[in-house]
Write an enzyme that holds these catalytic residues in place. Structure first.
Site, PDB file in Angstrom:
ATOM      1  N   GLY A 214     -16.215  -4.338  -5.512  1.00  0.00           N
ATOM      2  CA  GLY A 214     -16.410  -3.220  -4.589  1.00  0.00           C
ATOM      3  C   GLY A 214     -16.132  -1.865  -5.216  1.00  0.00           C
ATOM      4  O   GLY A 214     -16.918  -0.916  -5.029  1.00  0.00           O
TER       5      GLY A 214
ATOM      6  N   GLY B 125      -5.153   4.952 -11.805  1.00  0.00           N
ATOM      7  CA  GLY B 125      -5.901   5.124 -10.554  1.00  0.00           C
ATOM      8  C   GLY B 125      -5.215   5.966  -9.488  1.00  0.00           C
ATOM      9  O   GLY B 125      -5.729   6.061  -8.362  1.00  0.00           O
TER      10      GLY B 125
ATOM     11  N   ASP C 200     -14.281   5.969  -1.770  1.00  0.00           N
ATOM     12  CA  ASP C 200     -13.778   5.557  -3.094  1.00  0.00           C
ATOM     13  C   ASP C 200     -14.516   6.274  -4.236  1.00  0.00           C
ATOM     14  O   ASP C 200     -13.898   6.682  -5.213  1.00  0.00           O
ATOM     15  CB  ASP C 200     -13.942   4.036  -3.284  1.00  0.00           C
ATOM     16  CG  ASP C 200     -12.831   3.246  -2.595  1.00  0.00           C
ATOM     17  OD1 ASP C 200     -11.747   3.819  -2.358  1.00  0.00           O
ATOM     18  OD2 ASP C 200     -13.058   2.063  -2.292  1.00  0.00           O
TER      19      ASP C 200
ATOM     20  N   THR D 263      -9.119  -2.102   3.523  1.00  0.00           N
ATOM     21  CA  THR D 263      -8.917  -2.577   2.157  1.00  0.00           C
ATOM     22  C   THR D 263      -9.210  -4.066   2.046  1.00  0.00           C
ATOM     23  O   THR D 263      -9.617  -4.709   3.029  1.00  0.00           O
ATOM     24  CB  THR D 263      -7.501  -2.194   1.650  1.00  0.00           C
ATOM     25  OG1 THR D 263      -7.435  -2.472   0.248  1.00  0.00           O
ATOM     26  CG2 THR D 263      -6.394  -2.969   2.360  1.00  0.00           C
TER      27      THR D 263
ATOM     28  N   LYS E  41     -13.354  -4.956   3.295  1.00  0.00           N
ATOM     29  CA  LYS E  41     -14.239  -3.811   3.068  1.00  0.00           C
ATOM     30  C   LYS E  41     -15.712  -4.106   3.374  1.00  0.00           C
ATOM     31  O   LYS E  41     -16.445  -3.236   3.802  1.00  0.00           O
ATOM     32  CB  LYS E  41     -14.113  -3.328   1.627  1.00  0.00           C
ATOM     33  CG  LYS E  41     -12.900  -2.449   1.375  1.00  0.00           C
ATOM     34  CD  LYS E  41     -12.921  -1.924  -0.049  1.00  0.00           C
ATOM     35  CE  LYS E  41     -11.775  -0.956  -0.255  1.00  0.00           C
ATOM     36  NZ  LYS E  41     -11.791  -0.327  -1.571  1.00  0.00           N
TER      37      LYS E  41
ATOM     38  N   SER F  88       0.815  -1.221   0.000  1.00  0.00           N
ATOM     39  CA  SER F  88       0.000   0.000   0.000  1.00  0.00           C
ATOM     40  C   SER F  88       0.848   1.269   0.000  1.00  0.00           C
ATOM     41  O   SER F  88       1.874   1.349   0.671  1.00  0.00           O
ATOM     42  CB  SER F  88      -0.911   0.011   1.227  1.00  0.00           C
ATOM     43  OG  SER F  88      -1.579   1.252   1.288  1.00  0.00           O
TER      44      SER F  88
END
Ligand code: NAP
Length: 292
Positions: free
Chosen positions: A134, A250, A107, A67, A71, A20
């Protein structure tokens, strides 16, 4: 960064979390603003999720990002769930208020903020979302709430997209959602009328992955968005660039969803440019290392 006796703890809970970039981004922001906060990765396997979530208020943690794969699994542990997270059915941010866990999902706003920043706000555009997981749900919810009238979902497992259509239909009766599979002809039929394509699948995470959209279906007037940021150049992004079609990965979504979480935890306006720079530096380093 100095950790003191008063340092307030935020972080990320998931499995795995070692990849991450959120710690880099949030810690850069805390340091820049001189806030006595830190952001820590918590690698929590499924079987320890229960004990980990119960410990959050006990350990005086301010809040966490959530994450994969937790989630959806965190939902039963929350005292309150914000509307967007309840409809999406997934939480990516927890804030602790008076020992109670409140769940949010940033998000979707992260996605639309990144599109707007790129000069392609969703409003009035025909949007094709590939994926039914998700992140696809968060993107679809946010497009609908921001007034998008026509959304097409293309997913490998069609019935998952049908369920999303039905769920969203309960809340957004004026939004027309069409579901298709991922076959060439199905995509071909709708591509002419599509303005924005979003890859919300995990196809592209591996360097050798193909593009989820056949290259010959890309056309002028499209904007391509891949939610994947690592690797920064997926086959989809490479083909878009090769065809002269504007595109983004992203990173912008990661930045803006993180900025929204930061604001929830601190109540302070996030230093967006500092966070962006930290992400770009970290991604550059990853790319350089992978070339060696
Ligand atoms: P998810 O819930 O696991 O959903 C994965 C999706 O990918 C499903 O629609 C799945 O289709 C599809 N898929 C997987 N393998 C496939 C294959 N071989 N062919 C076709 N479709 C395939 O994951 P998620 O949380 O939505 O995340 C999806 C992507 O978004 C990931 O790459 C993640 O890195 C990215 N993401 C980025 C951000 C950001 O901030 N930039 C935030 C969240 C997620 P089926 O339904 O058929 O299984």
């Amino acid at each position: 960064m100095k950790i003191t006796g008063k340092t307030r703890v935020t972080g990320l809970i998931g499995w795995p979390v070692a990849h991450s970039l959120s710690p880099v981004m949030h810690n850069a922001a805390f340091e820049h603003l001189g806030l006595d906060f830190c952001y820590v990765p918590f690698a929590v396997k499924d079987e320890y999720l229960d004990v980990a979530l119960k410990a959050i208020p006990v350990l005086n943690i301010v809040g966490l990002n959530v994450t994969i794969p937790h989630k959806e699994r965190v939902l039963p542990y929350l005292s309150e769930i914000a509307k967007e997270a309840a409809i999406i059915g997934a939480v990516n941010t927890i804030k602790v208020i008076d020992n109670r866990l409140i769940g949010y999902n940033t998000d979707g706003t992260g996605f639309t903020a990144s599109l707007t920043e790129a000069g392609y706000p969703v409003q009035g555009r025909n949007i094709l979302i590939i994926g039914g997981g998700g992140s696809a749900k968060a993107v679809i919810f946010q497009c609908a709430i921001e007034g998008e009238k026509k959304i097409i979902i293309s997913n490998r497992t069609v019935h998952k997209a049908v369920i999303i259509k039905e769920q969203m239909g309960k809340y957004f009766s004026s939004v027309e959602i069409k579901v298709i599979g991922t076959g060439y002809n199905e995509l071909k039929d709708i591509m002419d009328k599509t303005d924005i394509v979003v890859n919300a699948t995990s196809v592209g995470l591996k360097m050798e992955d193909p593009s989820p959209i056949p290259t010959d279906l890309l056309h002028e007037g499209l904007f391509i968005c891949d939610l994947i940021y690592n690797p920064p150049t997926t086959a989809l992004i490479r083909h878009a660039k090769g065809s002269g079609i504007p595109c983004m990965n992203g990173t912008g979504m990661l930045l803006h969803q993180g900025a929204a979480s930061f604001k929830l935890w601190t109540g302070i306006e996030p230093p967006i440019e500092v966070m962006r720079q930290s992400l770009e530096d970290a991604l550059k380093k990853i790319q350089e290392t992978s070339k060696r």
